[in-house]
Design an enzyme around this catalytic site. Structure first.
Site, PDB file in Angstrom:
ATOM      1  N   ASP A   1       8.370   8.910  -0.326  1.00 30.94           N
ATOM      2  CA  ASP A   1       8.352   8.960   1.142  1.00 30.94           C
ATOM      3  C   ASP A   1       9.661   9.499   1.691  1.00 30.94           C
ATOM      4  O   ASP A   1      10.745   9.062   1.280  1.00 30.94           O
ATOM      5  CB  ASP A   1       8.172   7.540   1.708  1.00 30.94           C
ATOM      6  CG  ASP A   1       6.730   7.224   2.039  1.00 30.94           C
ATOM      7  OD1 ASP A   1       5.921   8.158   2.213  1.00 30.94           O
ATOM      8  OD2 ASP A   1       6.403   6.025   2.107  1.00 30.94           O
TER       9      ASP A   1
ATOM     10  N   GLU B   1      -4.423   5.771   6.638  1.00 28.76           N
ATOM     11  CA  GLU B   1      -4.157   4.329   6.643  1.00 28.76           C
ATOM     12  C   GLU B   1      -4.866   3.651   7.810  1.00 28.76           C
ATOM     13  O   GLU B   1      -4.739   4.054   8.965  1.00 28.76           O
ATOM     14  CB  GLU B   1      -2.639   4.090   6.718  1.00 28.76           C
ATOM     15  CG  GLU B   1      -2.287   2.608   6.678  1.00 28.76           C
ATOM     16  CD  GLU B   1      -0.797   2.338   6.400  1.00 28.76           C
ATOM     17  OE1 GLU B   1      -0.039   3.295   6.093  1.00 28.76           O
ATOM     18  OE2 GLU B   1      -0.408   1.169   6.494  1.00 28.76           O
TER      19      GLU B   1
ATOM     20  N   ASP C   1       8.169   4.021   1.577  1.00 28.70           N
ATOM     21  CA  ASP C   1       9.233   3.418   2.386  1.00 28.70           C
ATOM     22  C   ASP C   1       8.893   1.959   2.699  1.00 28.70           C
ATOM     23  O   ASP C   1       9.686   1.242   3.321  1.00 28.70           O
ATOM     24  CB  ASP C   1       9.526   4.229   3.651  1.00 28.70           C
ATOM     25  CG  ASP C   1       8.315   4.401   4.539  1.00 28.70           C
ATOM     26  OD1 ASP C   1       7.221   3.901   4.190  1.00 28.70           O
ATOM     27  OD2 ASP C   1       8.455   5.033   5.613  1.00 28.70           O
TER      28      ASP C   1
ATOM     29  N   GLU D   1       4.947  11.291   7.461  1.00 28.39           N
ATOM     30  CA  GLU D   1       3.978  10.742   8.402  1.00 28.39           C
ATOM     31  C   GLU D   1       3.842  11.671   9.604  1.00 28.39           C
ATOM     32  O   GLU D   1       4.857  12.051  10.204  1.00 28.39           O
ATOM     33  CB  GLU D   1       4.412   9.348   8.873  1.00 28.39           C
ATOM     34  CG  GLU D   1       4.421   8.324   7.748  1.00 28.39           C
ATOM     35  CD  GLU D   1       4.793   6.922   8.224  1.00 28.39           C
ATOM     36  OE1 GLU D   1       4.942   6.712   9.446  1.00 28.39           O
ATOM     37  OE2 GLU D   1       4.932   6.037   7.361  1.00 28.39           O
TER      38      GLU D   1
HETATM   39  O1  KIV Z   1       5.135   3.151   2.171  1.00 34.66           O
HETATM   40  C1  KIV Z   1       4.003   2.895   1.715  1.00 34.66           C
HETATM   41  O2  KIV Z   1       3.812   1.986   0.893  1.00 34.66           O
HETATM   42  C2  KIV Z   1       2.880   3.701   2.179  1.00 34.66           C
HETATM   43  C3  KIV Z   1       1.511   3.261   1.778  1.00 34.66           C
HETATM   44  C4  KIV Z   1       1.088   2.099   2.583  1.00 34.66           C
HETATM   45  C5  KIV Z   1       0.535   4.368   1.847  1.00 34.66           C
HETATM   46  O3  KIV Z   1       3.066   4.647   2.867  1.00 34.66           O
END
Ligand code: KIV
Length: 272
Positions: free
Chosen positions: A91, A190, A52, A123
């Site tokens: 995501d 992260e 995302d 998440e």
């Molecule tokens: O959205 C994204 O790029 C991520 C990475 C930073 C792991 O979740």
């Protein structure tokens, strides 16, 4: 140094588990469109994340919050059309899974059905346990994401390192164990202290992939545009730039503008 130990024609969630067991580090990068994904896949990446972060990188938003499920599906389907080998994780965007588990499942199903993605990433830990379980029960592989979770940026207030304090570190470890037990196939950590990330990777059997989480984990992920040096205003300590594409592209485009203005382009061989 860990190099490829086994040839994988197609990377699956099981290949990642095997890589962890073999001590082979997992490589992961973001991609959001067909052309970039074709290059990334051809270069031998193990996992492509349709992150995302497209909200920042592709659309210019300040946070990841505004991107919609339809937009994620658009990016993911473009990536999927380019892929021969990599596992593609997509995501679930903010607002598509937090309110209730049934909606979370509907969102995950839309991603799998409409984009052809291979897995989803969410998440959070125990606070979204019902959503995670429901998605997993439908046979959809889930990757967790702990530590700095950008969808919660307004709760955190800043993008600084998370879990430096003992209470947050303990919660993170317990969430990682929960995600493993629930059946997630991997976890992204992260921006947390390297020592903590190493402990988490040693405490769970599933692969742990870090971004700003040090070298003691099972793999690394970066945002492609950061690695290529296209986003020159973003300078976190964890970022290694392999190119300075921002300057190279600027030079190329400036040269093109000059050539057009001076009528040097096209020349006699560049026309019909
Ligand atoms: O959205 C994204 O790029 C991520 C990475 C930073 C792991 O979740």
């Amino acid at each position: 140094m860990s190099v490829a130990k086994k040839e994988y024609k197609r990377v699956t969630v099981h290949s990642l588990m095997e890589m962890k067991q073999d001590g082979e580090k997992i490589s992961m990068l973001t991609a959001y469109d067909y052309t970039m994904a074709k290059i990334v896949d051809g270069a031998g990446i193990d996992v492509i994340l349709v992150g995302d972060s497209a909200s920042n990188v592709m659309a210019g938003h300040e946070t990841t919050l505004p991107i919609t499920l339809d937009q994620m599906i658009y990016h993911a389907s473009s990536v999927i059309r380019a892929i021969d080998r990599a596992l593609v994780v997509v995501d679930l965007p903010f607002g598509s899974y937090q309110s209730d588990p049934k909606e979370a499942l509907r969102s995950a199903i839309r991603i799998m059905k409409e984009s052809g993605g291979h897995a989803v990433k969410l998440e959070g830990g125990k606070e979204i346990k019902e959503s995670i379980k429901r998605i997993l029960n439908a046979g959809i592989p889930v990757m967790g994401h702990l530590g700095l979770t950008p969808q919660s940026i307004y709760k955190f207030g800043t993008y600084t390192v998370r879990a430096r304090e003992e209470a947050e570190a303990e919660k993170l470890m317990s969430d990682a164990k929960f995600l493993e037990k629930a059946g997630c196939f991997a976890i992204v950590l992260e921006k947390i202290p390297a020592e903590l990330a190493k402990k988490v990777a040693a405490s769970v059997a599933i692969p742990v992939i870090g971004i700003g989480a040090g070298s003691g984990v099972d793999g690394q992920v970066l945002v492609l545009h950061d690695l290529l040096g296209m986003t020159h205003e973003f300078n976190p300590r964890f970022l290694r730039r392999y190119m300075n594409l921002y300057d190279d592209m600027t030079k190329a485009i400036t040269n093109y503008v000059d050539d057009v203005k001076s009528a040097d382009f096209p020349n006699s061989e560049e026309q019909y």
